[in-house]
Enzyme design. Structure first.
Site, PDB file in Angstrom:
ATOM      1  N   TYR A   1       0.782  -1.234   0.000  1.00 52.24           N
ATOM      2  CA  TYR A   1       0.000   0.000   0.000  1.00 52.24           C
ATOM      3  C   TYR A   1       0.817   1.289   0.000  1.00 52.24           C
ATOM      4  CZ  TYR A   1      -3.799  -3.202   0.881  1.00 52.24           C
ATOM      5  OH  TYR A   1      -4.693  -4.237   0.757  1.00 52.24           O
TER       6      TYR A   1
ATOM      7  N   PRO B   1     -11.229  -0.598  -1.421  1.00 55.08           N
ATOM      8  CA  PRO B   1     -12.393  -1.448  -1.682  1.00 55.08           C
ATOM      9  C   PRO B   1     -13.655  -0.747  -1.178  1.00 55.08           C
ATOM     10  CG  PRO B   1     -11.275  -2.228   0.269  1.00 55.08           C
ATOM     11  CD  PRO B   1     -10.497  -1.038  -0.215  1.00 55.08           C
TER      12      PRO B   1
ATOM     13  N   HIS C   1      -7.557   0.831   2.326  1.00 58.48           N
ATOM     14  CA  HIS C   1      -7.261  -0.575   2.615  1.00 58.48           C
ATOM     15  C   HIS C   1      -6.047  -0.761   3.529  1.00 58.48           C
ATOM     16  CE1 HIS C   1      -7.859  -4.745   2.099  1.00 58.48           C
ATOM     17  NE2 HIS C   1      -8.117  -4.777   0.818  1.00 58.48           N
TER      18      HIS C   1
ATOM     19  N   SER D   1     -10.632 -12.145  -4.668  1.00 57.21           N
ATOM     20  CA  SER D   1     -10.829 -12.192  -3.227  1.00 57.21           C
ATOM     21  C   SER D   1     -12.246 -12.652  -2.919  1.00 57.21           C
ATOM     22  CB  SER D   1     -10.610 -10.793  -2.657  1.00 57.21           C
ATOM     23  OG  SER D   1     -10.728 -10.826  -1.263  1.00 57.21           O
TER      24      SER D   1
END
Length: 633
Positions: A89, A102, A328, A544
């Protein structure tokens, strides 16, 4: 670098969890070669194999780095945490919307009028305050693993970062700040975004939290203030939707003025952001709601009515388009799911908590955040808006609600639903591209202290063998052959999943070895400058499983320009798939992928049905085409 003040990774019941293991070097190198062999050309693989063997040889570079990693494991709570957070990230320079953040898409709400929407928002805020109280009291029940190796207690640390994290943009790397101080210094305000303006809503007055009626009254005041055109300020939120370096530069320009510094300080210390969105004028089907949650529809709609650095943004659209947008970096999807479900139950379940008129206080009115913008900053706003618009125009999203069957049927076939769906995704990709590619499936490692995730590499050699049998000319393979290959593919996927969730996958380990080499100022080991390593980390298929127990779904964008994002939510009798890609890449198409996925799910079911029918007929030659054996998840 992430800055944290925290406790060690315990479950809330005070059990100290084990540390993330460090796999043996040879095991990781062997698995790495197995993962890439069928995905690269033969010549390239020979070169990679020689490099890996040299790296892992006795007395080689690998041994030196492994020894250093073992030392790091002994002296830290979680040897991979900071490396992983930065790599995944903080070092990533792409814009947060679509590429990283997300979203959870709530069921479409029906509001009679604006007041109905604000009442929903007030209730949501009250639910947030209740959930935060549980977190502050460390009273959240411990999560236990479901699926493979069910029943293990899981690390709860991620929950304690929901409301007290902020991601600061940096020129080269971002900083995730987590305030884990005493509750007295905890944030007691939320920021409300409305018509691209930002307002401070104090949730405490005279040492007592606001009740639902008082929150509603404050939201109505905010709505009224936002409608005052003379006081309207430039849409500063759009800057946070930009690339991280661009936003860091813009933030530096903003902080030259005291007014902006004061507003940023309030923004950066809030509990969460509530975005009151204007109606978008679009039909609210699943796909539309998904894209609007991901990017707000760009600057012409609600794209600037956001502040992407804040971990939690709750979106309430006046037209009923609602959901959650998350940064995230502080936590995984499960945290977003648990909080979202708590809020939906709170909003729909409890009787209206409107207080009696006599007990209502009149707290001070909310304050508007003020911004000073010079022509330079105005130019930056325009450029950020243009880049956001390009991202909006580029996102190709398709939500498939596959309702022919769900996980109940897959379990009846004695297969793991997650492994089954992963194999179906491989078949769909193969149908579209006649090859498999490096695939990412997130695997939770919360069984360990401060555990986040590792990667399940789903494009296994066994999956390739299966998809080739399914797409070969008719009669090349019998159903019995295909069924054996299906079982092998599902077992390979299940075994990799178990390895990953028990801390024995390869991605975190390889990253650790690479980072240790860098820290020792060594020349980059050849294994990491090899073409195979870089291609194996380009996840063209990023997947995912995000399961919910209520009607809502999660989605995200692709992680590479030529890739797909595929998030799925298996329910008992249906499966929701959110497939994303980019229009600018002509080699991908979400609609084409979704069509292939739908076909794949039907073809695998038909194969299983034919095989089970054949198995129940009187045996002719005793070929064992019965049901696949159990691998459960």
């Amino acid at each position: 670098m992430p800055i944290m003040e925290k406790e060690t990774g315990r479950t809330t019941v005070g059990q100290v969890l084990p540390k993330v293991p460090l796999p043996p070097l040879k095991q990781t190198l062997d698995t790495y070669l197995k993962c890439v062999q069928h995905l690269v050309k033969e010549e390239q693989f020979k070169k990679t194999k020689a490099i890996a063997e040299k790296f892992g040889a006795p007395g080689g570079v690998g041994e030196v780095l492994q020894k250093k990693l073992l030392e790091r494991r002994d002296t830290t709570t979680n040897w991979v945490y900071d490396y992983w957070l930065e790599d995944m990230y903080l070092n990533n320079r792409l814009a947060l919307p679509v590429n990283s953040s997300p979203v959870m898409v709530f069921p479409k709400q029906t509001f009679r009028d604006q007041k109905g929407a604000l009442r929903f928002a007030a209730r949501l805020v009250r639910g947030v305050l209740d959930y935060k109280a549980l977190i502050d009291a460390r009273a959240l029940p411990v999560d236990f693993a479901r699926g493979q190796l069910a029943g293990t207690p899981l690390c709860m640390e991620q929950y304690y970062r929901i409301f007290n994290s902020y991601r600061y943009p940096g020129l080269k790397t971002d900083t995730l700040k987590v305030q884990m101080k005493a509750a007295s210094s905890a944030p007691e305000h939320i920021i409300v975004a409305c018509k691209n303006q930002f307002f401070v809503l104090d949730v405490v007055a005279n040492n007592k939290q606001l009740n639902e009626t008082e929150i509603l009254s404050q939201l109505e005041k905010i709505m009224k203030m936002s409608e005052n055109a003379e006081e309207r300020l430039p849409p500063l939120g759009v800057l946070t939707s930009d690339g991280r370096t661009e936003w860091a530069q813009a933030r530096d320009a903003l902080t030259k003025d005291q007014t902006n510094r004061d507003s940023l300080a309030l923004m950066e210390s809030c509990m969460c952001v509530l975005c009151l969105d204007e109606p978008c004028g679009l039909e609210a089907r699943d796909t539309t709601r998904a894209v609007l949650m991901l990017h707000g529809g760009g600057r012409e709609k609600n794209g600037a009515n956001r502040w992407y650095d804040k971990s939690m943004q709750f979106v309430v659209g006046m037209d009923g388009v609602c959901g959650v947008v998350c940064d995230h970096s502080p936590f995984e999807g499960i945290v977003m799911v648990q909080l979202s479900e708590y809020l939906m139950k709170y909003i729909t379940g409890s009787p209206c908590k409107m207080a009696r008129a006599s007990s209502i206080r009149d707290p001070p009115p909310p304050k508007r955040l003020l911004w000073k913008c010079n022509p330079h900053i105005q130019g930056l706003l325009a450029a950020s808006g243009d880049r956001l618009q390009r991202l909006v125009d580029n996102l190709d999203m398709d939500v498939l609600n596959f309702n022919v069957y769900g996980k109940d049927l897959i379990k009846k076939l004695k297969m793991s639903p997650d492994a089954f769906i992963q194999v179906a995704l491989q078949l769909a990709f193969y149908k579209c591209n006649k090859r498999l590619v490096s695939t990412y499936e997130s695997a939770s490692i919360r069984r360990f202290q401060d555990g986040r995730v590792d990667n399940i590499r789903s494009a296994t050699p066994e999956a390739l063998a299966f998809v080739m049998s399914m797409t070969a000319e008719r009669a090349t393979f019998t159903d019995s052959d295909k069924m054996k290959r299906l079982r092998d593919a599902i077992n390979a996927q299940t075994n990799y999943t178990i390895a990953a969730i028990t801390g024995l996958a390869i991605d975190n380990h390889l990253l650790g070895l690479l980072r240790i080499a860098k820290e020792l100022n060594m020349e980059k080991p050849e294994i990491f400058s090899d073409e195979t390593y870089s291609s194996s980390n380009q996840f063209i298929l990023s997947t995912s499983q995000v399961t919910t127990t209520m009607e809502m779904f999660c989605c995200y964008g692709p992680v590479v320009p030529n890739g797909y994002g595929a998030c799925y939510n298996p329910q008992s009798d249906h499966i929701i798939f959110c497939v994303s890609s980019f229009w600018e890449n002509t080699g991908t198409s979400s609609a084409v992928f979704v069509k292939a996925l739908n076909e794949s799910l039907l073809e695998i079911r038909d194969l299983c049905n034919r095989s089970s029918a054949a198995a129940t007929r009187p045996a002719v030659s005793g070929q064992g085409a019965g049901l696949p054996y159990k691998s459960g998840k």
